[in-house]
Design a protein around this motif. Structure first.
Motif, PDB file in Angstrom:
ATOM      1  N   VAL A  69       0.851  -1.185   0.000  1.00 58.63           N
ATOM      2  CA  VAL A  69       0.000   0.000   0.000  1.00 58.63           C
ATOM      3  C   VAL A  69       0.887   1.234   0.000  1.00 58.63           C
ATOM      4  O   VAL A  69       1.866   1.328   0.752  1.00 58.63           O
ATOM      5  N   THR A  70       0.563   2.189  -0.842  1.00 58.48           N
ATOM      6  CA  THR A  70       1.236   3.492  -0.849  1.00 58.48           C
ATOM      7  C   THR A  70       0.207   4.572  -0.508  1.00 58.48           C
ATOM      8  O   THR A  70      -1.003   4.312  -0.474  1.00 58.48           O
ATOM      9  N   PHE A  71       0.730   5.788  -0.301  1.00 57.02           N
ATOM     10  CA  PHE A  71      -0.155   6.878   0.124  1.00 57.02           C
ATOM     11  C   PHE A  71       0.162   8.117  -0.702  1.00 57.02           C
ATOM     12  O   PHE A  71       1.321   8.398  -1.035  1.00 57.02           O
ATOM     13  N   SER A  72      -0.883   8.861  -0.994  1.00 59.50           N
ATOM     14  CA  SER A  72      -0.751  10.122  -1.720  1.00 59.50           C
ATOM     15  C   SER A  72      -1.623  11.179  -1.033  1.00 59.50           C
ATOM     16  O   SER A  72      -2.665  10.858  -0.441  1.00 59.50           O
ATOM     17  N   ALA A  73      -1.179  12.438  -1.119  1.00 63.25           N
ATOM     18  CA  ALA A  73      -1.882  13.541  -0.446  1.00 63.25           C
ATOM     19  C   ALA A  73      -2.171  14.648  -1.429  1.00 63.25           C
ATOM     20  O   ALA A  73      -1.474  14.834  -2.433  1.00 63.25           O
ATOM     21  N   GLU A  74      -3.213  15.401  -1.127  1.00 59.07           N
ATOM     22  CA  GLU A  74      -3.581  16.573  -1.896  1.00 59.07           C
ATOM     23  C   GLU A  74      -3.743  17.759  -0.925  1.00 59.07           C
ATOM     24  O   GLU A  74      -3.983  17.585   0.272  1.00 59.07           O
ATOM     25  N   TYR A  75      -3.616  18.960  -1.497  1.00 57.59           N
ATOM     26  CA  TYR A  75      -3.815  20.146  -0.661  1.00 57.59           C
ATOM     27  C   TYR A  75      -4.636  21.179  -1.428  1.00 57.59           C
ATOM     28  O   TYR A  75      -4.724  21.148  -2.653  1.00 57.59           O
ATOM     29  N   GLN A  76      -5.214  22.049  -0.667  1.00 59.15           N
ATOM     30  CA  GLN A  76      -6.047  23.115  -1.214  1.00 59.15           C
ATOM     31  C   GLN A  76      -5.690  24.406  -0.485  1.00 59.15           C
ATOM     32  O   GLN A  76      -5.632  24.450   0.744  1.00 59.15           O
ATOM     33  N   TRP A  77      -5.426  25.464  -1.219  1.00 55.24           N
ATOM     34  CA  TRP A  77      -5.025  26.758  -0.638  1.00 55.24           C
ATOM     35  C   TRP A  77      -6.230  27.698  -0.639  1.00 55.24           C
ATOM     36  O   TRP A  77      -6.874  27.906  -1.663  1.00 55.24           O
ATOM     37  N   VAL A  78      -6.556  28.242   0.513  1.00 50.85           N
ATOM     38  CA  VAL A  78      -7.675  29.176   0.656  1.00 50.85           C
ATOM     39  C   VAL A  78      -7.090  30.538   0.995  1.00 50.85           C
ATOM     40  O   VAL A  78      -6.531  30.732   2.083  1.00 50.85           O
ATOM     41  N   GLU A  79      -7.206  31.479   0.049  1.00 57.61           N
ATOM     42  CA  GLU A  79      -6.693  32.822   0.310  1.00 57.61           C
ATOM     43  C   GLU A  79      -7.546  33.507   1.372  1.00 57.61           C
ATOM     44  O   GLU A  79      -8.727  33.212   1.543  1.00 57.61           O
ATOM     45  N   SER A  80      -6.934  34.431   2.074  1.00 59.94           N
ATOM     46  CA  SER A  80      -7.590  35.069   3.212  1.00 59.94           C
ATOM     47  C   SER A  80      -8.844  35.838   2.817  1.00 59.94           C
ATOM     48  O   SER A  80      -9.752  35.987   3.618  1.00 59.94           O
ATOM     49  N   GLU A  82     -10.899  34.957   0.303  1.00 61.56           N
ATOM     50  CA  GLU A  82     -11.848  34.086  -0.372  1.00 61.56           C
ATOM     51  C   GLU A  82     -12.537  33.188   0.641  1.00 61.56           C
ATOM     52  O   GLU A  82     -11.981  32.849   1.689  1.00 61.56           O
ATOM     53  N   THR A  83     -13.780  32.800   0.299  1.00 60.30           N
ATOM     54  CA  THR A  83     -14.526  31.890   1.175  1.00 60.30           C
ATOM     55  C   THR A  83     -14.339  30.434   0.775  1.00 60.30           C
ATOM     56  O   THR A  83     -14.447  29.541   1.615  1.00 60.30           O
ATOM     57  N   ASN A  84     -14.078  30.171  -0.479  1.00 56.83           N
ATOM     58  CA  ASN A  84     -13.877  28.815  -0.966  1.00 56.83           C
ATOM     59  C   ASN A  84     -12.449  28.639  -1.469  1.00 56.83           C
ATOM     60  O   ASN A  84     -11.832  29.569  -1.975  1.00 56.83           O
ATOM     61  N   GLY A  85     -11.940  27.439  -1.329  1.00 58.19           N
ATOM     62  CA  GLY A  85     -10.589  27.165  -1.767  1.00 58.19           C
ATOM     63  C   GLY A  85     -10.512  26.916  -3.268  1.00 58.19           C
ATOM     64  O   GLY A  85     -11.516  26.751  -3.954  1.00 58.19           O
ATOM     65  N   THR A  86      -9.293  26.893  -3.744  1.00 63.19           N
ATOM     66  CA  THR A  86      -9.074  26.542  -5.145  1.00 63.19           C
ATOM     67  C   THR A  86      -9.245  25.039  -5.293  1.00 63.19           C
ATOM     68  O   THR A  86      -9.556  24.321  -4.342  1.00 63.19           O
ATOM     69  N   GLU A  87      -9.009  24.547  -6.495  1.00 63.42           N
ATOM     70  CA  GLU A  87      -9.148  23.114  -6.727  1.00 63.42           C
ATOM     71  C   GLU A  87      -8.058  22.350  -5.979  1.00 63.42           C
ATOM     72  O   GLU A  87      -7.015  22.888  -5.642  1.00 63.42           O
ATOM     73  N   TRP A  88      -8.339  21.098  -5.729  1.00 60.15           N
ATOM     74  CA  TRP A  88      -7.370  20.236  -5.035  1.00 60.15           C
ATOM     75  C   TRP A  88      -6.203  19.928  -5.964  1.00 60.15           C
ATOM     76  O   TRP A  88      -6.380  19.678  -7.149  1.00 60.15           O
ATOM     77  N   LYS A  89      -5.004  19.964  -5.394  1.00 58.98           N
ATOM     78  CA  LYS A  89      -3.787  19.685  -6.160  1.00 58.98           C
ATOM     79  C   LYS A  89      -2.979  18.619  -5.444  1.00 58.98           C
ATOM     80  O   LYS A  89      -3.099  18.441  -4.227  1.00 58.98           O
ATOM     81  N   ASP A 113      -2.053  32.118   5.296  1.00 57.69           N
ATOM     82  CA  ASP A 113      -3.312  31.729   4.671  1.00 57.69           C
ATOM     83  C   ASP A 113      -3.711  30.331   5.114  1.00 57.69           C
ATOM     84  O   ASP A 113      -2.880  29.532   5.565  1.00 57.69           O
ATOM     85  N   GLU A 114      -4.978  30.033   4.914  1.00 53.94           N
ATOM     86  CA  GLU A 114      -5.508  28.728   5.326  1.00 53.94           C
ATOM     87  C   GLU A 114      -5.225  27.680   4.249  1.00 53.94           C
ATOM     88  O   GLU A 114      -5.359  27.935   3.049  1.00 53.94           O
ATOM     89  N   HIS A 115      -4.854  26.491   4.702  1.00 50.69           N
ATOM     90  CA  HIS A 115      -4.580  25.366   3.805  1.00 50.69           C
ATOM     91  C   HIS A 115      -5.339  24.138   4.299  1.00 50.69           C
ATOM     92  O   HIS A 115      -5.472  23.931   5.507  1.00 50.69           O
ATOM     93  N   HIS A 116      -5.801  23.323   3.297  1.00 50.41           N
ATOM     94  CA  HIS A 116      -6.482  22.065   3.603  1.00 50.41           C
ATOM     95  C   HIS A 116      -5.631  20.914   3.062  1.00 50.41           C
ATOM     96  O   HIS A 116      -5.087  21.006   1.953  1.00 50.41           O
ATOM     97  N   VAL A 117      -5.540  19.821   3.819  1.00 49.22           N
ATOM     98  CA  VAL A 117      -4.727  18.672   3.418  1.00 49.22           C
ATOM     99  C   VAL A 117      -5.541  17.395   3.648  1.00 49.22           C
ATOM    100  O   VAL A 117      -6.244  17.275   4.672  1.00 49.22           O
ATOM    101  N   ARG A 118      -5.428  16.437   2.702  1.00 47.62           N
ATOM    102  CA  ARG A 118      -6.094  15.138   2.867  1.00 47.62           C
ATOM    103  C   ARG A 118      -5.201  14.049   2.269  1.00 47.62           C
ATOM    104  O   ARG A 118      -4.357  14.316   1.399  1.00 47.62           O
ATOM    105  N   VAL A 119      -5.396  12.794   2.722  1.00 54.06           N
ATOM    106  CA  VAL A 119      -4.541  11.658   2.319  1.00 54.06           C
ATOM    107  C   VAL A 119      -5.442  10.456   2.009  1.00 54.06           C
ATOM    108  O   VAL A 119      -6.512  10.286   2.615  1.00 54.06           O
ATOM    109  N   ARG A 120      -4.944   9.590   1.078  1.00 55.07           N
ATOM    110  CA  ARG A 120      -5.647   8.335   0.812  1.00 55.07           C
ATOM    111  C   ARG A 120      -4.621   7.231   0.578  1.00 55.07           C
ATOM    112  O   ARG A 120      -3.457   7.492   0.240  1.00 55.07           O
ATOM    113  N   ALA A 121      -5.091   6.001   0.753  1.00 49.76           N
ATOM    114  CA  ALA A 121      -4.250   4.818   0.510  1.00 49.76           C
ATOM    115  C   ALA A 121      -4.465   4.318  -0.918  1.00 49.76           C
ATOM    116  O   ALA A 121      -5.571   4.424  -1.462  1.00 49.76           O
ATOM    117  N   GLU A 122      -3.397   3.720  -1.501  1.00 54.71           N
ATOM    118  CA  GLU A 122      -3.462   3.232  -2.893  1.00 54.71           C
ATOM    119  C   GLU A 122      -2.737   1.897  -2.998  1.00 54.71           C
ATOM    120  O   GLU A 122      -1.741   1.640  -2.290  1.00 54.71           O
TER     121      GLU A 122
END
Length: 578
Positions: A69-80, A82-89, A113-122
Motif C-alpha cells: 500500500v502506498t499513500f498520496s496527499a492533496e492540498y487546497q489553498w484558501v486565500e484570506s 476568499e470563502t472557498n478554496g481553489t481546486e485540489w492539487k 493563509d488557510e490550507h487544507h490537506v487530505r490523504v488516501r491509501a493506494e
C-alpha cells in the motif's frame, strides 16, 4: 430449410450462447474482485501537520492489513479574502510514499493563509476514500526552531554569540529576527549539576563562573509577545580560564537614581594615579546580531576624571535603556574595563518625598503638595502617574491620637471635621501604582486650628435674651410699684393743704352731701394739685406754690367784712371741683 442448414444454425446459436455465457462469467468474476479491493483499502487516520520554522511534515496512521500500500496527499489553498478554496492539487513530496509521513516544505509559501490537506491509501489501481481534511494556518501552528550557538572562553568569562533560528534561509517564517528573546540554560558538567537560566542578548557574556571548570550551554529562542517557546539548540560545552585581575580596575559599580538624577559610583583600591572614563551603550544595540564593541560612547563630563562618581543624567532618555561601564587607566596608560550595569531609567529611579504646605480656614485643613523633584520635573509627573497618601493627626503630648489617612490624585487636598483650637500635623507620601514604587514621607507640617466661634455667639445670645426677659418682667413691676407709691404718698403724705380761707368757710360747702367734712378739702386740694402737675412744669409748680402762699397771706390780712371777694373765691373753687 434442409437439415444441414438447420444444424449449422443450431451450432451457431450454441456457440454464440457459449460466448455470451463466457463473457458474463468473466464479468461476474472480475467485478467482485475490483469492488472487493475498494472495500478492503481503508482511509488513513489521525492526520497531523508539524511545522518547525518553514519545514512542513505530514503524518498519519493506517490500520489496514493490506500489503504493498502506498499513500498520496492533496492540498487546497484558501486565500484570506476568499470563502472557498481553489481546486485540489497533488501535494509535492507526498505522492506514492510507502511510509506514513512526508515532507512538503516546498509546496507552502503563504504562511498566513488557510490550507487544507487530505490523504488516501493506494494499491495498484485500487484507492481508498480520502481521509478527513486537516485545516491549518502555518504561522499559527509553527514552532520556533533551535537557534545557533557559539562559545568563546577568555579571561575568566564566556562570550556567547547566538544566531537566529532561520539564519541563512531564503524563506522565513519569522520575519523580524530582533523580536526574539533568548533563554540560556547552563550548568557545570558534573553529576550533581545545578541548572541556571538567564535571559541573554545575541552577543553577551557570562562572567560569574568558576575558573578552570567545564560548563555546558544550550539556548532557546522565544517570542515574548506571542508567548511561543522554541526548541533548544544542541548542547555545547567549554572550559573556563582564570581571570587576570588588575588592581586599578573599578569595582562595585552601582547606580544611585533619585527624581531622575542619575549618578554612577564605584570603588578604587589602587593607591597610585588612576583616571576614569565612564562609557555608555544604547541598549537596543544589544538586540542586534552585529558586534557592538565599537559603539560605546564616553559620558560628557565624565572623561579623564579622578573622582569615583559621575553624574550621567545628560545622556539618559526616559524611553530607552542603557548599559554603563567604567574604563580605568593607570599611569602607564594601561586600561581595564569594569563590569557592565544596566540602566532602565523608570525602574531603577527612586521617588523622593514630596513638598508640603498647609493652611487652614474655619472648617477645612488645606494641603498643597509639590511633586517629587519639583513642579518643573515633567518626567516624574508624566511617567509615574503619581498619587499621594496624606497622613494627618492631632498633635498631643501623649501621642495616642489616631493617625488618619487619605488618598488623592491631585496636588491639592482638604481635610474636614477639625476640632477647634487643636494642633494638627500632616505628612505626605507619593506612590506610583504602575511601577510599584513609593517615596519616603515628607517632613511633618503642623498648624493650629482657630478657636471655636460658636461658644461666644451662644454666650452673647444668652445674655441678650436674658436682658430682654428682665426688661419685659421688670418694666410692668416698676410701673406697678410706682403707681402704688403714688397712691401711698397721696393718702398719707399729701403734697399740699387747703387754703385757710377754705378751711374757715361756712358750713354750706362743708355740709355737702357728697363729701365728708374731713375729706372734702383734701380732695379739693388733691385735684387742684393733680391738674397743676399735669399741665405745668416744675417752675410753674413752684410759682403755683408761691401763689398759694401769697393768697393765703393775703387772706389773713383781708377785711373779714368784705365778703364779696370770699364768695367769689368759693364760687370759683366749687366750679373747679365740679
Amino acid at each position: 430449410m434442409d437439415e444441414g442448414a438447420a444444424a449449422a444454425v443450431g451450432v451457431g446459436r450454441r456457440v454464440a450462447a457459449a460466448v455470451v455465457l463466457a463473457l458474463l462469467s468473466y464479468l461476474l468474476v472480475a467485478l467482485p474482485s475490483r469492488c472487493a479491493g475498494q472495500i478492503n483499502l481503508k482511509s488513513p487516520q489521525d492526520i497531523q501537520v508539524y511545522v518547525v520554522n518553514t519545514n512542513f511534515t505530514l503524518r498519519w496512521n493506517y490500520t489496514g492489513n493490506d500489503t504493498d500500500v502506498t499513500f498520496s496527499a492533496e492540498y487546497q489553498w484558501v486565500e484570506s479574502f476568499e470563502t472557498n478554496g481553489t481546486e485540489w492539487k497533488e501535494l509535492p513530496g507526498c505522492q506514492k510514499v510507502t511510509c506514513m509521513e512526508c515532507d512538503f516544505s516546498s509546496a507552502i509559501t503563504k504562511y498566513c493563509d488557510e490550507h487544507h490537506v487530505r490523504v488516501r491509501a493506494e494499491r495498484g489501481e485500487e484507492v481508498s476514500p480520502w481521509s478527513s481534511i486537516f485545516v491549518m494556518v502555518p504561522y499559527s501552528i509553527a514552532q520556533i526552531g533551535p537557534p545557533g550557538l557559539k562559545l568563546q572562553s577568555t579571561n575568566g568569562v564566556i562570550k556567547i554569540k547566538v544566531s537566529p533560528p532561520e539564519a541563512n534561509q531564503v524563506q522565513k517564517m519569522w520575519i523580524d529576527e530582533t523580536s526574539f528573546k533568548y533563554n540560556l540554560v547552563f550548568w557545570e558538567n558534573s553529576s550533581n549539576a545545578e541548572f541556571r537560566s538567564l535571559s541573554i542578548f545575541p552577543n553577551d557574556i557570562i562572567d560569574d563562573l568558576a575558573p578552570h571548570t567545564t560548563y555546558c550551554f544550550k539556548v532557546q529562542a522565544t517570542l515574548y509577545l506571542d508567548t511561543q517557546e522554541g526548541l533548544f539548540s544542541p548542547i555545547h560545552c567549554i572550559k573556563t580560564t582564570r581571570k587576570v585581575s588588575d588592581p586599578f580596575c573599578a569595582t562595585n559599580v552601582s547606580i544611585l537614581a533619585l527624581n531622575m538624577k542619575f549618578h554612577l559610583h564605584w570603588n578604587n583600591q589602587y593607591k597610585q594615579y588612576v583616571s576614569y572614563n565612564v562609557q555608555y551603550l544604547l541598549g537596543y544595540l544589544k538586540a542586534y546580531y552585529e558586534d557592538y564593541s565599537e559603539k560605546w560612547l564616553n559620558v560628557p563630563g565624565c572623561e579623564n576624571i579622578t573622582d569615583t562618581q559621575c553624574n550621567f543624567s545628560s545622556v539618559i532618555n526616559i524611553d530607552g535603556f542603557y548599559y554603563l561601564r567604567v574604563q580605568a587607566m593607570n599611569e602607564y596608560n594601561k586600561s581595564c574595563l569594569s563590569n557592565e550595569v544596566k540602566v532602565d531609567p523608570l525602574r531603577i529611579n527612586e521617588i523622593g518625598p514630596p513638598g508640603v504646605k498647609v493652611d487652614i480656614s474655619d472648617v477645612l485643613l488645606h494641603i498643597q503638595i509639590s511633586p517629587p523633584g519639583g513642579p518643573e520635573n515633567k518626567a516624574m509627573r508624566d511617567h509615574y502617574d503619581l498619587s499621594y497618601w496624606i497622613l494627618y493627626w492631632k498633635h498631643s503630648s501623649n501621642n495616642e491620637e489616631e493617625v488618619k489617612m487619605k488618598a488623592i490624585k491631585q496636588t491639592i487636598g482638604t481635610v474636614s471635621g477639625l476640632t477647634p483650637s487643636t494642633l494638627y500635623c500632616v505628612k505626605v507620601q507619593a506612590f506610583s501604582q504602575a511601577y510599584n514604587k513609593s517615596s519616603h514621607y515628607s517632613k511633618e507640617e503642623c498648624i493650629k486650628t482657630p478657636g471655636d466661634k460658636i461658644l461666644p455667639l451662644i454666650i452673647i445670645a444668652t445674655f441678650v435674651t436674658a436682658l430682654v426677659a428682665v426688661l419685659l418682667v421688670a418694666t410692668p413691676l416698676i410701673f406697678a410699684l410706682y403707681q402704688a407709691y403714688n397712691k401711698i404718698k397721696y393718702v398719707f403724705f399729701p403734697s399740699c393743704q387747703p387754703p385757710l380761707n377754705i378751711e374757715g368757710f361756712g358750713g354750706q360747702l362743708l355740709s355737702s352731701p357728697y363729701l365728708s367734712t374731713t375729706e372734702e378739702p383734701i380732695e379739693n386740694c388733691s385735684i387742684i394739685e393733680t391738674i397743676i402737675m399735669e399741665e405745668v412744669n416744675q417752675t410753674g409748680f413752684k410759682d403755683y406754690e408761691h401763689s398759694k402762699q401769697s393768697s393765703r397771706d393775703s387772706g389773713n390780712y383781708s377785711n373779714d367784712d368784705d365778703t364779696s371777694g370770699s364768695k367769689t373765691s368759693v364760687g370759683t373753687l366749687e366750679k373747679e371741683i365740679v
